[in-house]
Motif scaffolding. Structure first.
Motif, PDB file in Angstrom:
ATOM      1  N   LEU A  84       0.907  -1.172   0.248  1.00  0.00           N
ATOM      2  CA  LEU A  84       0.412   0.188   0.238  1.00  0.00           C
ATOM      3  C   LEU A  84       1.447   1.365  -0.062  1.00  0.00           C
ATOM      4  CD1 LEU A  84      -2.944   1.300   0.075  1.00  0.00           C
ATOM      5  CD2 LEU A  84      -2.680   0.919   2.669  1.00  0.00           C
ATOM      6  N   VAL A  85       1.779   1.328   0.781  1.00  0.00           N
ATOM      7  CA  VAL A  85       2.834   1.973   0.758  1.00  0.00           C
ATOM      8  C   VAL A  85       3.551   2.708  -0.511  1.00  0.00           C
ATOM      9  CG1 VAL A  85       4.974   3.559   1.293  1.00  0.00           C
ATOM     10  CG2 VAL A  85       3.425   2.162   3.520  1.00  0.00           C
ATOM     11  N   VAL A  86       4.028   1.928  -0.832  1.00  0.00           N
ATOM     12  CA  VAL A  86       4.892   2.097  -2.362  1.00  0.00           C
ATOM     13  C   VAL A  86       3.511   1.684  -3.390  1.00  0.00           C
ATOM     14  CG1 VAL A  86       6.271  -0.026  -4.173  1.00  0.00           C
ATOM     15  CG2 VAL A  86       6.997   0.621  -1.955  1.00  0.00           C
ATOM     16  N   THR A  87       2.226   1.752  -3.936  1.00  0.00           N
ATOM     17  CA  THR A  87       1.287   2.082  -4.936  1.00  0.00           C
ATOM     18  C   THR A  87       0.914   3.188  -4.818  1.00  0.00           C
ATOM     19  OG1 THR A  87      -0.121   1.106  -3.849  1.00  0.00           O
ATOM     20  CG2 THR A  87       1.079  -1.003  -5.440  1.00  0.00           C
ATOM     21  N   THR A  88       0.699   3.692  -3.326  1.00  0.00           N
ATOM     22  CA  THR A  88       0.268   4.891  -3.275  1.00  0.00           C
ATOM     23  C   THR A  88       0.839   5.892  -3.430  1.00  0.00           C
ATOM     24  OG1 THR A  88      -0.053   4.917  -0.837  1.00  0.00           O
ATOM     25  CG2 THR A  88      -2.044   3.979  -2.047  1.00  0.00           C
ATOM     26  N   ARG A  89       1.540   6.140  -2.922  1.00  0.00           N
ATOM     27  CA  ARG A  89       3.511   6.671  -2.967  1.00  0.00           C
ATOM     28  C   ARG A  89       3.349   7.382  -5.048  1.00  0.00           C
ATOM     29  NH1 ARG A  89       8.129   5.289   1.521  1.00  0.00           N
ATOM     30  NH2 ARG A  89       9.310   4.501  -0.640  1.00  0.00           N
ATOM     31  N   GLU A  90       3.509   5.992  -5.580  1.00  0.00           N
ATOM     32  CA  GLU A  90       3.600   6.349  -7.156  1.00  0.00           C
ATOM     33  C   GLU A  90       3.180   7.690  -7.448  1.00  0.00           C
ATOM     34  OE1 GLU A  90       6.162   5.117 -10.050  1.00  0.00           O
ATOM     35  OE2 GLU A  90       6.287   5.369  -7.714  1.00  0.00           O
ATOM     36  N   PRO A  91       3.390   9.080  -8.450  1.00  0.00           N
ATOM     37  CA  PRO A  91       2.874   9.443  -8.929  1.00  0.00           C
ATOM     38  C   PRO A  91       2.333   8.782 -10.772  1.00  0.00           C
ATOM     39  CG  PRO A  91       5.245   9.941  -8.976  1.00  0.00           C
ATOM     40  CD  PRO A  91       5.432   8.899  -7.883  1.00  0.00           C
ATOM     41  N   GLU A  92       0.764   9.533 -10.567  1.00  0.00           N
ATOM     42  CA  GLU A  92       0.714   9.356 -11.274  1.00  0.00           C
ATOM     43  C   GLU A  92       0.294   7.495 -11.833  1.00  0.00           C
ATOM     44  OE1 GLU A  92       2.240  11.850 -14.852  1.00  0.00           O
ATOM     45  OE2 GLU A  92       1.651  13.919 -13.724  1.00  0.00           O
ATOM     46  N   LEU A 107      -3.684  -2.868  -7.087  1.00  0.00           N
ATOM     47  CA  LEU A 107      -3.160  -3.560  -6.187  1.00  0.00           C
ATOM     48  C   LEU A 107      -2.854  -3.140  -5.199  1.00  0.00           C
ATOM     49  CD1 LEU A 107      -0.815  -5.574  -5.566  1.00  0.00           C
ATOM     50  CD2 LEU A 107       0.780  -3.974  -7.055  1.00  0.00           C
ATOM     51  N   ALA A 108      -3.199  -0.989  -5.150  1.00  0.00           N
ATOM     52  CA  ALA A 108      -3.342  -0.374  -4.116  1.00  0.00           C
ATOM     53  C   ALA A 108      -4.971  -1.138  -3.534  1.00  0.00           C
ATOM     54  CB  ALA A 108      -3.296   0.377  -3.933  1.00  0.00           C
ATOM     55  N   GLY A 109      -5.534  -0.758  -4.073  1.00  0.00           N
ATOM     56  CA  GLY A 109      -7.331  -1.754  -3.929  1.00  0.00           C
ATOM     57  C   GLY A 109      -7.356  -2.954  -3.393  1.00  0.00           C
TER      58      GLY A 109
END
Length: 325
Positions: free
Chosen positions: A31-39, A47-49
């Motif tokens: 969740l950290v890595v996917t939501t921190r990725e811009p655009e 994957l974040a979901g």
């Protein structure tokens, strides 16, 4: 490494070890890595979901979290407030502050407030939770759950032992060391506690110097490190490197000195072979991170924790190295 339920924890070389199942620790990192990725593209948001759903299912109404699920989707443990609880809050706070998807941000806040009802006796669990709470306050400054958690964290933090040779708040460095000063910095900024903020900066500067040797990063091994221990020591874990990169990125937001950018670049270089064994620590074909640096080589298994450590560190390094843009 991911199926319809979640991301598998372990790998045999590049193949997931499905029989080892999944864990909250790793889904929080996802969740950290996917939501921190811009655009972020649709696949990354998907994957974040999935990570958000996993963390929701892991939580109890009292705030504790389960950690381990088998391949069949059965939870194997009871809710606790161990490190995975803190990482869950860290992931939720990061998503609330950074996701491009409004529903993810909204659900992350709901889950964060549930988990933040609990407290942990473990310093690293509380440190990860404090970082997550500080992320929430960056977008919702009056959030009462985040403010209460940070107030309790700040009240519990070691403010210094007076030993200039070993200022670390524990007798030995162990694991995820850099999250302790990162949390002090994050909490100090969030609750306007200048002493706590400076304590974190000073401690991180000491840690960065302690874990640098001959111009490259030399992280604490799995056996830990105390005053007078010989170095380098092995096995070294990629997660130690990414944790330091995160802490340096945090420090860089309040301190303009170049050592933080240099620390992040050293962390990225560690994965490319600027380390105590001169070995590359990721597979450019699969994108996977190798599980450990050993005195006689590399553990070539590409588990989720190690792979996310590579991605997380490169996310941080992009900001400080034009070659990674």
């Amino acid at each position: 490494m991911t199926d319809h339920q979640a991301t598998f924890e372990h790998a045999l070389l590049a193949e997931p070890r499905r029989d080892h199942g999944y864990c909250t620790d790793d889904m929080a990192r996802v969740l950290v890595v996917t939501t921190r990725e811009p655009e972020s593209p649709g696949a990354v948001n998907g994957l974040a979901g999935k990570a958000l759903q996993f963390l929701n299912d892991a939580q109890s109404h009292s705030g504790g979290c389960r950690n381990r699920m088998d391949q069949a989707g059965r939870w194997l443990d009871e809710p606790t407030t161990d490190d995975h609880w803190g990482r869950c809050i860290w992931g939720l706070g990061t998503a609330a502050a950074n996701s491009d998807v409004s529903l993810v941000r909204k659900l992350a806040i709901i889950q964060f407030e549930r988990a933040a009802k609990a407290r942990s006796p473990w310093p690293r669990a509380m440190a990860f939770a404090a970082v997550g709470a500080a992320e929430v306050l960056s977008v919702a400054p009056q959030n009462p759950a985040a403010r209460r958690l940070l107030a309790d964290y700040a009240a519990s933090v070691d403010r210094g032992n007076g030993d200039p040779d070993w200022p670390w708040p524990e007798p030995r460095l162990t694991y995820a060391n850099a999250v302790l000063p990162e949390a002090m910095i994050a909490a100090g900024v969030a609750v306007d506690d200048a002493d706590l903020r400076q304590r974190g900066v000073d401690l991180l500067e000491w840690l960065l110097a302690h874990e640098t040797a001959d111009g490259h990063f030399s992280p604490t091994s799995t056996a830990g490190c105390g005053p007078g221990d010989s170095r380098p020591a092995f096995d070294q874990q990629p997660i130690e490197v990414s944790t330091l990169a995160d802490a340096c990125a945090r420090a860089a937001t309040i301190d303009a000195r170049s050592l933080w950018a240099e620390g992040i670049r050293s962390a990225a270089a560690w994965f490319d072979g600027a380390n105590d064994a001169g070995q590359r620590m990721w597979d450019s074909t699969t994108g996977g991170g190798f599980d450990g640096l050993q005195a006689d080589g590399v553990n070539l298994n590409q588990g989720t924790e190690s792979t996310l450590a590579v991605i997380s560190t490169l996310q941080r390094a992009r900001r400080f190295s034009p070659a990674l843009q």
